[in-house]
Design an enzyme around this catalytic site. Structure first.
Site, PDB file in Angstrom:
ATOM      1  CB  SER A  82      -0.924   0.016   1.227  1.00  0.00           C
ATOM      2  OG  SER A  82      -0.154   0.126   2.426  1.00  0.00           O
TER       3      SER A  82
ATOM      4  CB  ILE B 249       5.358   5.591  -0.301  1.00  0.00           C
ATOM      5  CG1 ILE B 249       4.738   6.908   0.126  1.00  0.00           C
ATOM      6  CG2 ILE B 249       6.650   5.851  -1.067  1.00  0.00           C
ATOM      7  CD1 ILE B 249       5.571   7.666   1.156  1.00  0.00           C
TER       8      ILE B 249
ATOM      9  CB  SER C 204       9.520  11.636   7.945  1.00  0.00           C
ATOM     10  OG  SER C 204       8.668  12.755   8.116  1.00  0.00           O
TER      11      SER C 204
ATOM     12  CE1 TYR D  87       6.387   8.263  10.898  1.00  0.00           C
ATOM     13  CE2 TYR D  87       6.479  10.664  10.934  1.00  0.00           C
ATOM     14  CZ  TYR D  87       6.474   9.473  10.233  1.00  0.00           C
ATOM     15  OH  TYR D  87       6.580   9.496   8.862  1.00  0.00           O
TER      16      TYR D  87
ATOM     17  CE  LYS E 205      10.126   7.030   9.837  1.00  0.00           C
ATOM     18  NZ  LYS E 205      10.061   6.185   8.632  1.00  0.00           N
TER      19      LYS E 205
ATOM     20  CB  SER F 171       0.799   6.544   2.803  1.00  0.00           C
ATOM     21  OG  SER F 171       1.457   6.828   4.017  1.00  0.00           O
TER      22      SER F 171
END
Length: 286
Positions: free
Chosen positions: A18, A20, A143, A171, A175, A206
């Protein structure tokens, strides 16, 4: 970027069912590459694989079961891939989660475990096969959120997050780890023919945000890129001929950019690598 023919090259893309990852896998297949689509769910991935095959008849596609939230499962998946004898030219560590509560099967905070520790182990186990290629690449989809991280609270990695704010913070930290991992690998792999890259794909609508609270999620997605747009920088880092002799750099919108100050801290990158090795060893030898 001119789209060169990728026939004869094999790419392994995590999270390829799914978002990217799917867009990346399809773009690679359309250019003749062999693509190993790694994800947790065969039920969700096989229909995607068949859809890509319908659009690109003769595409060389294979499914690899991969659960990044279990280190033993990661080891089994890597061993299963290595046993096929397939070559490997490029590993794209794309899979990730955000704003998700809980712990992995091994007792690590789930975002840390899924976004960094699982990919760290997968990369380590696949390195020998990558080193067999004439030129190989490791691409970490990070990210711009890494810039929000103010450091790594090592104690926080082995307990569940307590709030949405903590989950979003984790998160960003995960990253940051993706960028540090690519930079440290570049130092360790200098001269081997394996080069590394980390990147910001853009803010993409996404499935990574599926656990974000309902009032936030639909509003966020109004301002996000499509998955196909989000895959462009991954594809650039994975295939651009002009990056062949470049390693350890960070990219945004297919251009090299400077990551955060913390992401350029070589001592922190080394510490993360060594702590990650110790965590993996603790679980796998238990």
């Amino acid at each position: 970027m001119a789209e060169q023919d990728l026939k004869g090259r094999t790419f392994l893309v995590t999270g390829a069912n799914s978002g990217i990852g799917r867009a990346t896998a399809e773009a690679l297949a359309s250019r003749g590459a062999a693509v190993v689509m790694a994800s947790r769910s065969a039920e969700r991935t096989l229909p995607v694989l068949e859809d890509i095959r319908r659009k690109h008849p003769g595409a060389d596609l294979e499914f690899l079961a991969l659960d990044l939230a279990s280190l033993r499962a990661v080891k089994e998946s890597a061993e299963r891939f290595l046993a096929t004898g397939r070559p490997l030219d490029v590993l794209i560590n794309n899979a990730g989660i955000a704003a998700t509560p809980g712990l992995t099967q091994d007792g690590f905070e789930v975002t840390f475990g899924t976004n960094h520790l699982g990919p760290f182990l997968l990369t380590s186990l696949l390195l020998p096969r990558l080193q067999e290629a004439k030129r190989a690449r490791i691409v970490n989809v990070a990210s711009r959120a890494h810039q929000q991280a103010r450091g790594i609270d090592w104690a926080m990695l082995e307990r569940p997050t307590r709030s949405v704010k903590e989950r979003l913070r984790m998160y960003g930290v995960s990253k940051l780890m993706n960028v540090l991992h690519a930079a440290e690998l570049a130092r360790r792999l200098a001269g081997t023919g394996v080069t590394t890259y980390s990147l910001h794909p853009g803010v993409v609508a996404s499935d990574i945000w599926r656990e974000a609270p309902w009032p936030i999620r639909p509003v966020m997605k109004l301002f996000m890129l499509s998955n196909e747009e989000g895959a462009r920088t991954s594809l650039y880092c994975a295939t651009a001929p002009e990056l062949e002799n470049v390693s350890g750099r960070y990219y945004d919108d297919r251009r090299e950019q400077s990551p955060s100050r913390l992401a350029q801290d070589a001592a922190l990158a080394r510490e993360l690598y060594e702590r990650s090795e110790a965590m993996v060893k603790r679980v796998l030898v238990a």
